[in-house]
Design a protein around this motif. Sequence first.
Motif, PDB file in Angstrom:
ATOM      1  N   ARG A   1      54.782  10.338 -48.225  1.00 49.38           N
ATOM      2  CA  ARG A   1      54.600   9.624 -46.934  1.00 49.38           C
ATOM      3  C   ARG A   1      54.970   8.162 -46.972  1.00 49.38           C
ATOM      4  NH1 ARG A   1      50.953  12.304 -43.848  1.00 49.38           N
ATOM      5  NH2 ARG A   1      49.854  14.111 -44.676  1.00 49.38           N
TER       6      ARG A   1
ATOM      7  N   THR B   1      56.545  -4.386 -48.213  1.00 51.81           N
ATOM      8  CA  THR B   1      55.892  -3.752 -47.893  1.00 51.81           C
ATOM      9  C   THR B   1      54.766  -4.017 -46.774  1.00 51.81           C
ATOM     10  OG1 THR B   1      54.429  -2.975 -49.489  1.00 51.81           O
ATOM     11  CG2 THR B   1      56.216  -1.603 -49.401  1.00 51.81           C
ATOM     12  N   GLY B   2      54.440  -3.140 -45.735  1.00 53.61           N
ATOM     13  CA  GLY B   2      53.121  -3.717 -44.860  1.00 53.61           C
ATOM     14  C   GLY B   2      53.358  -4.842 -44.081  1.00 53.61           C
TER      15      GLY B   2
ATOM     16  N   PRO C   1      48.293   0.188 -49.001  1.00 56.25           N
ATOM     17  CA  PRO C   1      49.378   1.238 -48.265  1.00 56.25           C
ATOM     18  C   PRO C   1      50.311   0.478 -47.621  1.00 56.25           C
ATOM     19  CG  PRO C   1      46.984   1.860 -47.820  1.00 56.25           C
ATOM     20  CD  PRO C   1      46.982   0.354 -48.660  1.00 56.25           C
ATOM     21  N   ASN C   2      51.400   1.212 -47.372  1.00 54.19           N
ATOM     22  CA  ASN C   2      52.633   0.594 -46.234  1.00 54.19           C
ATOM     23  C   ASN C   2      52.517   0.623 -45.088  1.00 54.19           C
ATOM     24  OD1 ASN C   2      55.000  -0.612 -45.799  1.00 54.19           O
ATOM     25  ND2 ASN C   2      56.024   1.434 -46.080  1.00 54.19           N
ATOM     26  N   VAL C   3      51.402   0.048 -44.382  1.00 56.07           N
ATOM     27  CA  VAL C   3      51.187   0.095 -43.145  1.00 56.07           C
ATOM     28  C   VAL C   3      50.861  -1.322 -42.513  1.00 56.07           C
ATOM     29  CG1 VAL C   3      49.907   2.560 -43.065  1.00 56.07           C
ATOM     30  CG2 VAL C   3      48.377   0.440 -43.589  1.00 56.07           C
TER      31      VAL C   3
ATOM     32  N   SER D   1      52.724  12.422 -39.619  1.00 64.92           N
ATOM     33  CA  SER D   1      53.018  11.021 -40.305  1.00 64.92           C
ATOM     34  C   SER D   1      54.392  11.217 -41.068  1.00 64.92           C
ATOM     35  CB  SER D   1      51.972  10.601 -41.370  1.00 64.92           C
ATOM     36  OG  SER D   1      52.217  11.741 -42.573  1.00 64.92           O
TER      37      SER D   1
ATOM     38  N   ASN E   1      53.533   5.651 -46.092  1.00 65.80           N
ATOM     39  CA  ASN E   1      52.608   4.573 -46.200  1.00 65.80           C
ATOM     40  C   ASN E   1      52.329   4.427 -47.867  1.00 65.80           C
ATOM     41  OD1 ASN E   1      51.136   6.927 -46.631  1.00 65.80           O
ATOM     42  ND2 ASN E   1      49.654   6.680 -45.293  1.00 65.80           N
ATOM     43  N   GLU E   2      53.099   5.501 -48.346  1.00 66.38           N
ATOM     44  CA  GLU E   2      52.851   5.354 -50.070  1.00 66.38           C
ATOM     45  C   GLU E   2      54.206   4.631 -50.832  1.00 66.38           C
ATOM     46  OE1 GLU E   2      52.636   9.536 -51.030  1.00 66.38           O
ATOM     47  OE2 GLU E   2      50.670  10.027 -50.275  1.00 66.38           O
TER      48      GLU E   2
END
Length: 881
Positions: free
Chosen positions: A158, A241-242, A60-62, A143, A160-161
């Motif tokens: 989202r 990402t992330g 996930p992109n977190v 979110s 995070n996707e």
Amino acid sequence: MKFLTGKLKDTQQKKNRLFKEEEIRSYAFMEEAELFRELSANKTGLTPMEAEDRLEEFGPNVITAGKKDTALHRLREAVINPFNVILLIIAAVTYFTDVVSSSKPDYLTVGIILFLVILSSLVAFVQSQRSNAAAEQLSQIISNKTDVWRDGVLTEIRMNEVVPGDIVQLSAGHMLPADVRFLTTKDTFLAQAALTGESAPVEKFSHGENNKKDGLTDLKNIGFMGSNIVSGSASAMVLMTGNSTFFGSMAQSLSGDRAKTSFERGVDSVSGLLVRMMLFMVPIVFIINGIAKGDWASALLFSFSIAVGLTPEMLPMIMTSTLAKGAVSMSKHKVIVRTLGAIQTFGEMDILCTDKTGTLTEDKVVLEKYMDIRGVDDTRILRHAFLNSYYQTGLKNLIDLAIINRAGQNGLNDILDSYHQVDEIPFDFARRRMSVVLSDKLGKLQLITKGAVEEILEICSFMEINGSVLPMDEETRNIAMATYNQYNEEGLRMIAVAQKNEVPGVDAFGVADEKDMVLIGFVGFLDPPKESAGAAISALLEHGVRTVVLTGDSEGVAAKVCKKVGVGVDTLITGRDVEAMTDDELFEAVEICNLFAKLSPSQKERVVKTFQRAGHTVGYMGDGINDAPALHQADVGISVDSAVDIAKETADIILLEKDLMVLEEGVIEGRRTFGNIIKYIKMAASGNFGNMISVIIASVFLPFLPMLPVQILTQNLLCDFSQLGIPFDRVDKEYLKKPHKWETRSIKTFMGFFGPLSSIFDLLCFAVMWWAIGANRVELSPLFQCGWFLFGTISQVLVIHMIRTEKLPFVHSSASLPLLVSTCIVAAVAMGIGFTRFSVGFDMQALPLKFIPWLVLLVAGYLICVQVWKKVYMKRYQEWM
């Protein structure tokens, strides 16, 4: 299907890969075709299958770097805390004295201490897990989302996707969901202060020469997660990402630099007070007992126990539970808390600064008038405004949508076939206008601009009156301003429309082209006040919260709306006034002014900062890009679920309903939460302080210790468990009527007032045990200790009901069921220990039944005196909790 190229896997590892500057730089200098090959991407976007595989590949992109709020971390926090450390030290010393050095090894005391460690740690961990789960569940509701191209279709997902290789579409108000390389840009300005500290936005380009000596954030075609689009539009390819992002690499240091909230400062001040008290009292107890008893080892062990007795060890758990309970309760009122500590600040708030649109008004902008300079209806004005709103590529606000809807109702959609967009000059909050350049079928260029009236007048050299274009002079300007003022005072929000046909035939246009324009007319909008706004403002004022309107709208419209909803407009200050004021002049102005109009984003921030300098706790409610600086500056930032990304990300609290009445519910819940936390702190601090006074006196006069370490610890733990129901307790309505701040002075006063009172009854208990019960010899010390253990536990448990309210308990104010149950259970357990053989397990001797009348008399006397003393305290200090 795993189709990611080997090269892509080399450049980004599956998860948790740290950011590397040289890789971003390599992407910045690649040709576009090479970039697509490198990331196995294409211009129509990834397929759903490709996106799914990459999400599995990269996670996930977190941002998890620097985050400590994991289950393992919470378990470590629950086990390793000052309370448990002291317990374990005592267990080690006890093991040495009762097992290693004893001829008859006794494991009971050691076992009880270890059981207490396990039990307290388990309760703290379970509560922490539940609180975290509640917070996680609430955060999912709000979110942020972003637009990406997936298989040729623009899709909202989202954040995070988002995965490497995604093509994202961006416009003003959007946050960058990852580190990106821009593919197309149009007057794209980024705010990246979170990364660089630059206050001014920077322009980004899809094409342009990068210098290899440029700093990373200066690369012209690269944008980073944590930035947001201030104006313009763009498309970009996701690179990282992330944790692999630049922001991910900085997460830990960024979080470390965050200023402490008022809640955190309050907790720190209380903790400091308790530590200072411990450092003062414990050495005194150690020295007195060492001299009086001659057993320095026992004195050391006892002083360790006293340290525990002085520490409200359940404070972190009580606070976390109370805040989590508050967050869940607020969610039922459609208020989502992003950071738990903000709940207390919400309740502390005494100034609410809010924008006008959508908060005081219905947020349903309707186009009421389209008129020429003299105020005569003219469809041509609507046509020009329609072309401007339709062809702009930035974030279409409610005004744009109202224009487009009205044009559709008037059958103007067909004119779109006659034009195509050549360029645009996006809106920004300095110019307060936006322009589009259109070309008709003959290739003729036309520049159409709409925006705030005064800002449009600044770029106009001509006006169109009755079909004739006349130079703008004082006479023609007065005609236009008279029309504007007339409708503005009637409550219409007026937007000016201008155009010019003599546009140089160039490929790119800019702000410099917005000059020598022709003012052709106005469009007027109505955003009616909410029916609930007046009642909500009155309700907030009844709870000690003053509402101040900070708006970018014109003073006429703002004043009209404010009058209707009950916000005072006797004093009205505009952005120009604010700009001309010194800090001291503004300091005086904020105390009397409730309406600030035509403010820029930086002026809103300055007004909020001035309120804070005046000693107020400020909440700011906003949902636009222009609100982000003020949201960040406020003590508690409040936004709505429909807000732009950067506003939601900056806010501490998100409303699922843009209504001040919802805010009032949140304020009450915040105060209820804070009230329950303060109850625990004052009860624990005053009770423990009184016990320490009693211990010092007993240490001087008794030939034995008044209680053994294991007994002190057990009593302390029982009293803490009796207060587990506090997060669910009721709070008196009178307490909720005004905001409350952390007051270390108030806690010290409360301790000094009620601590000695409990000591008086401890001494009476000592007298009963010594003379009435006959526990006056060293060999009968276990009996004496059991008597004080039982009285101390019962009195501390029952006094909760006296202290939790300023009223008469059980008659005028009753505790919640969970608190009633927890106190009754602990009282029953204490009685069970005191009058049965269970007391032996704690190195005590069971009490005779003749102690019961004395216990009832002592406890009743103590509770009556607390009630009387409470009235004296309130009369003297004009407060309770």
